[in-house]
Design a protein around this motif. Structure first.
Motif, PDB file in Angstrom:
ATOM      1  N   ARG A 113       0.807  -1.157  -0.159  1.00  0.00           N
ATOM      2  CA  ARG A 113       0.093   0.061   0.158  1.00  0.00           C
ATOM      3  C   ARG A 113       0.918   1.253   0.012  1.00  0.00           C
ATOM      4  N   VAL A 114       1.853   1.055   0.925  1.00  0.00           N
ATOM      5  CA  VAL A 114       2.669   2.492   0.734  1.00  0.00           C
ATOM      6  C   VAL A 114       3.593   2.688  -0.546  1.00  0.00           C
ATOM      7  N   SER A 115       3.707   1.499  -1.193  1.00  0.00           N
ATOM      8  CA  SER A 115       4.630   1.615  -2.525  1.00  0.00           C
ATOM      9  C   SER A 115       3.720   2.202  -3.326  1.00  0.00           C
ATOM     10  N   GLU A 116       2.390   1.827  -3.431  1.00  0.00           N
ATOM     11  CA  GLU A 116       1.571   2.340  -4.612  1.00  0.00           C
ATOM     12  C   GLU A 116       1.022   3.898  -4.030  1.00  0.00           C
ATOM     13  N   ILE A 117       0.927   4.174  -3.250  1.00  0.00           N
ATOM     14  CA  ILE A 117       0.685   5.581  -2.934  1.00  0.00           C
ATOM     15  C   ILE A 117       1.908   6.528  -3.099  1.00  0.00           C
ATOM     16  N   LEU A 118       3.005   5.824  -2.717  1.00  0.00           N
ATOM     17  CA  LEU A 118       4.481   6.632  -3.170  1.00  0.00           C
ATOM     18  C   LEU A 118       4.322   6.786  -4.575  1.00  0.00           C
ATOM     19  N   SER A 119       4.267   5.809  -5.333  1.00  0.00           N
ATOM     20  CA  SER A 119       4.113   5.893  -6.651  1.00  0.00           C
ATOM     21  C   SER A 119       3.279   7.140  -7.599  1.00  0.00           C
ATOM     22  N   LYS A 120       2.060   6.903  -6.738  1.00  0.00           N
ATOM     23  CA  LYS A 120       0.973   8.179  -7.235  1.00  0.00           C
ATOM     24  C   LYS A 120       1.361   9.554  -6.928  1.00  0.00           C
ATOM     25  N   MET A 121       2.125   9.482  -5.712  1.00  0.00           N
ATOM     26  CA  MET A 121       2.457  10.870  -5.383  1.00  0.00           C
ATOM     27  C   MET A 121       3.966  11.510  -5.818  1.00  0.00           C
ATOM     28  N   GLN A 122       4.664  10.438  -6.981  1.00  0.00           N
ATOM     29  CA  GLN A 122       5.780  10.684  -7.379  1.00  0.00           C
ATOM     30  C   GLN A 122       6.742  10.691  -6.376  1.00  0.00           C
ATOM     31  N   LEU A 123       6.786   9.949  -5.434  1.00  0.00           N
ATOM     32  CA  LEU A 123       7.448   9.845  -4.190  1.00  0.00           C
ATOM     33  C   LEU A 123       8.547   8.719  -4.102  1.00  0.00           C
ATOM     34  N   SER A 124       8.660   7.718  -5.054  1.00  0.00           N
ATOM     35  CA  SER A 124       8.962   6.541  -5.223  1.00  0.00           C
ATOM     36  C   SER A 124      10.481   6.612  -4.948  1.00  0.00           C
ATOM     37  N   GLU A 125      11.272   7.450  -5.662  1.00  0.00           N
ATOM     38  CA  GLU A 125      12.696   7.781  -5.658  1.00  0.00           C
ATOM     39  C   GLU A 125      13.018   8.373  -4.328  1.00  0.00           C
ATOM     40  N   LEU A 126      12.277   8.997  -3.618  1.00  0.00           N
ATOM     41  CA  LEU A 126      12.639   9.823  -2.372  1.00  0.00           C
ATOM     42  C   LEU A 126      12.246   8.831  -0.796  1.00  0.00           C
ATOM     43  N   ARG A 127      11.780   7.596  -1.354  1.00  0.00           N
ATOM     44  CA  ARG A 127      11.383   6.877  -0.081  1.00  0.00           C
ATOM     45  C   ARG A 127      12.305   6.738   0.942  1.00  0.00           C
ATOM     46  N   ASP A 128      13.565   6.433   0.766  1.00  0.00           N
ATOM     47  CA  ASP A 128      14.452   6.456   1.933  1.00  0.00           C
ATOM     48  C   ASP A 128      15.027   7.902   2.527  1.00  0.00           C
ATOM     49  N   ARG A 129      14.535   8.850   2.063  1.00  0.00           N
ATOM     50  CA  ARG A 129      15.050  10.345   2.698  1.00  0.00           C
ATOM     51  C   ARG A 129      14.081  10.486   4.103  1.00  0.00           C
ATOM     52  N   ARG A 130      14.827  11.415   4.782  1.00  0.00           N
ATOM     53  CA  ARG A 130      14.341  12.024   5.821  1.00  0.00           C
ATOM     54  C   ARG A 130      13.564  13.406   5.370  1.00  0.00           C
ATOM     55  N   PRO A 131      12.370  13.801   6.185  1.00  0.00           N
ATOM     56  CA  PRO A 131      11.822  14.849   5.812  1.00  0.00           C
ATOM     57  C   PRO A 131      12.706  16.392   5.558  1.00  0.00           C
ATOM     58  N   GLN A 133      15.412  16.125   4.328  1.00  0.00           N
ATOM     59  CA  GLN A 133      16.255  16.450   2.679  1.00  0.00           C
ATOM     60  C   GLN A 133      15.033  16.449   1.862  1.00  0.00           C
ATOM     61  N   LEU A 134      13.897  16.795   1.967  1.00  0.00           N
ATOM     62  CA  LEU A 134      12.759  17.155   1.027  1.00  0.00           C
ATOM     63  C   LEU A 134      12.541  18.610   0.996  1.00  0.00           C
ATOM     64  N   SER A 135      12.033  19.043  -0.317  1.00  0.00           N
ATOM     65  CA  SER A 135      11.694  20.323  -0.465  1.00  0.00           C
ATOM     66  C   SER A 135      10.285  20.411   0.224  1.00  0.00           C
ATOM     67  N   GLY A 136       9.576  21.736   0.236  1.00  0.00           N
ATOM     68  CA  GLY A 136       8.370  21.935   0.660  1.00  0.00           C
ATOM     69  C   GLY A 136       7.381  20.959   0.020  1.00  0.00           C
ATOM     70  N   GLY A 137       7.447  21.068  -1.082  1.00  0.00           N
ATOM     71  CA  GLY A 137       6.402  20.382  -2.009  1.00  0.00           C
ATOM     72  C   GLY A 137       6.256  18.905  -1.878  1.00  0.00           C
ATOM     73  N   GLN A 138       7.470  18.495  -1.669  1.00  0.00           N
ATOM     74  CA  GLN A 138       7.874  17.042  -1.338  1.00  0.00           C
ATOM     75  C   GLN A 138       7.366  16.409  -0.040  1.00  0.00           C
ATOM     76  N   GLN A 139       7.506  17.564   0.869  1.00  0.00           N
ATOM     77  CA  GLN A 139       7.014  17.082   2.200  1.00  0.00           C
ATOM     78  C   GLN A 139       5.345  17.167   2.398  1.00  0.00           C
ATOM     79  N   GLN A 140       4.902  18.217   1.480  1.00  0.00           N
ATOM     80  CA  GLN A 140       3.534  18.341   1.630  1.00  0.00           C
ATOM     81  C   GLN A 140       2.651  16.987   0.771  1.00  0.00           C
ATOM     82  N   ARG A 141       3.522  16.498  -0.298  1.00  0.00           N
ATOM     83  CA  ARG A 141       2.986  15.397  -0.873  1.00  0.00           C
ATOM     84  C   ARG A 141       3.117  14.003   0.236  1.00  0.00           C
ATOM     85  N   THR A 142       4.145  14.045   0.698  1.00  0.00           N
ATOM     86  CA  THR A 142       4.234  12.944   1.991  1.00  0.00           C
ATOM     87  C   THR A 142       3.318  13.089   3.038  1.00  0.00           C
TER      88      THR A 142
END
Ligand code: ATP
Length: 366
Positions: A113-131, A133-142
């Protein structure tokens, strides 16, 4: 998915009445924006729906279930906060997985389920990063992914775009709207940004001083505001004071300092009542374009006033004029760059009675 019903809820903090007998009924899959100036009780309302505050009176229903006194974790609502409130020491994947872990979902199912939603949110590549290490928009999508992954009964968003820059904020509006529609999830969206509410919402609930002023579709809120405060809060408007002299069907005649005006208006206004004629700057036309109103069949209720340009501001896509009418009233007019009037020019302004809207000063009931 569930409908949400607020039945006369109030919340007091000592002497402050933050929310006063608020009733709103959200249909399944509907997005309602709570809109109003700072301190009007939007966040308190959302926190009562989420279960972080308990109403002093009134009830809250998710579908047929009363949830008024249930703790947040038993309401199954997904919440996104203004500052995202991500866990700083967890990765993107772990942040999103958190709610599923709490619900003791099996490991393989969490991964899926997490992989599926990360893919929908275009976050799959960032799955191992800490908050951090993310831009504001990426934090928002997380934060959105974390709220949605639990298949919540409702999605509750508290100014979710407030910390993003203007361009990203605009992009994210469309992203959130398409996501909300794809999931078909009943959503309450708190914002003080009227353009965000107009773009996103099925209906807008305008609140002031803890009281619901109006609950209507965006176009009705903009074109048919119920009170002078709502007219003034949503977009720019000119408010011309006057007295209703005649009512004929839907059309009102109003005696004002700039002459007799034709307009539509809120229900219940009749001859002798004081009122304010609200006319938006983009519905005032310089004389030559009265033909434009004619083409739309709006000449029957044409209003015409004469004035002098007092100020002129160039805004790129349009020009913003302040026009003094008979030394008695200044009207704001916004028009395309094709008109090139200067300060001191005499002008005639026309507007249709269909675009002018009378509200009573004290306002009505929502
Ligand atoms: P903003 O857009 O600034 O976040 P808001 O519309 O969300 O404002 P609320 O945060 O709901 O407004 O606050 C409504 C009123 O209740 C305000 O007058 C606020 O000061 C008061 N209030 C909110 N929470 C508390 C509290 N925990 N204790 C005392 N007063 C509070």
């Amino acid at each position: 998915m569930a409908s949400i019903e607020l039945r006369g809820i109030s919340k007091r903090f000592d002497a402050v009445v933050a929310v006063n007998r608020l009733s709103i009924d959200l249909r399944e899959g509907e997005l309602v924006a709570l809109l109003g100036p700072s301190g009007c009780g939007k966040t308190t309302t959302l926190r009562m729906i989420a279960g972080f505050e308990t109403p002093n009176e009134g009830e809250i229903f998710f579908g047929d279930t009363e949830v008024s006194t249930l703790p947040p974790e038993r309401r199954n609502a997904g919440m996104v906060f203004q500052n995202y409130a991500l866990f700083p020491h967890l990765s993107v994947f772990e942040n999103v997985a958190y709610g599923l872990k709490m619900r003791k979902v099996a490991k393989a199912e969490i991964e899926r389920r997490v992989s599926e939603i990360l893919s929908k949110m275009q976050l799959s590549e960032l799955r191992d990063r800490r908050p951090r290490q993310l831009s504001g928009g990426q934090q928002q999508r997380t934060a959105l992914a974390r709220a949605l992954v639990i298949n919540p009964a409702a999605l509750l968003l508290d100014e979710p775009l407030a910390n993003l820059d203007a361009k990203l904020r605009e992009e994210m509006r469309f992203f959130i709207r398409s996501l909300q529609q794809e999931f078909g999830i009943t959503t309450v969206y708190v914002t003080h940004d009227q353009s965000e509410a107009l773009v996103l919402a099925d209906r807008i609930a305008v609140m002031m001083g803890g009281v619901l002023q109006q609950l209507s579709a965006p176009e009705d809120i903009y074109r048919r505001p119920r009170t002078a405060q709502v007219a003034d809060f949503i977009g720019l408007t000119n408010l011309i004071p006057g007295t209703v002299t005649e009512r004929s069907g839907e059309t009102l005649q109003v005696d004002t300092p700039v002459g007799l005006l034709l307009a539509k208006g809120v229900d219940g206004l009749r001859a002798g009542d004081p009122g304010l004629v609200s006319i938006r700057p983009e519905y005032l036309y310089f004389d030559e374009t009265a033909a434009h109103l004619n083409a739309k069949g709006l000449m029957d209720s044409l209003n015409r006033v004469h004035g002098v340009i007092q100020e002129r501001s160039y805004l790129g896509n349009l020009i913003d004029y302040r026009v003094e009418i008979a030394g008695r009233q200044t009207l704001r007019v916004q028009s395309g760059p094709e008109h090139r009037y200067g300060v001191g020019d005499d002008v005639t302004l026309t507007f249709s009675g269909d675009d002018a809207w009378v509200v009573s000063e004290e306002g009505g009931t929502p």
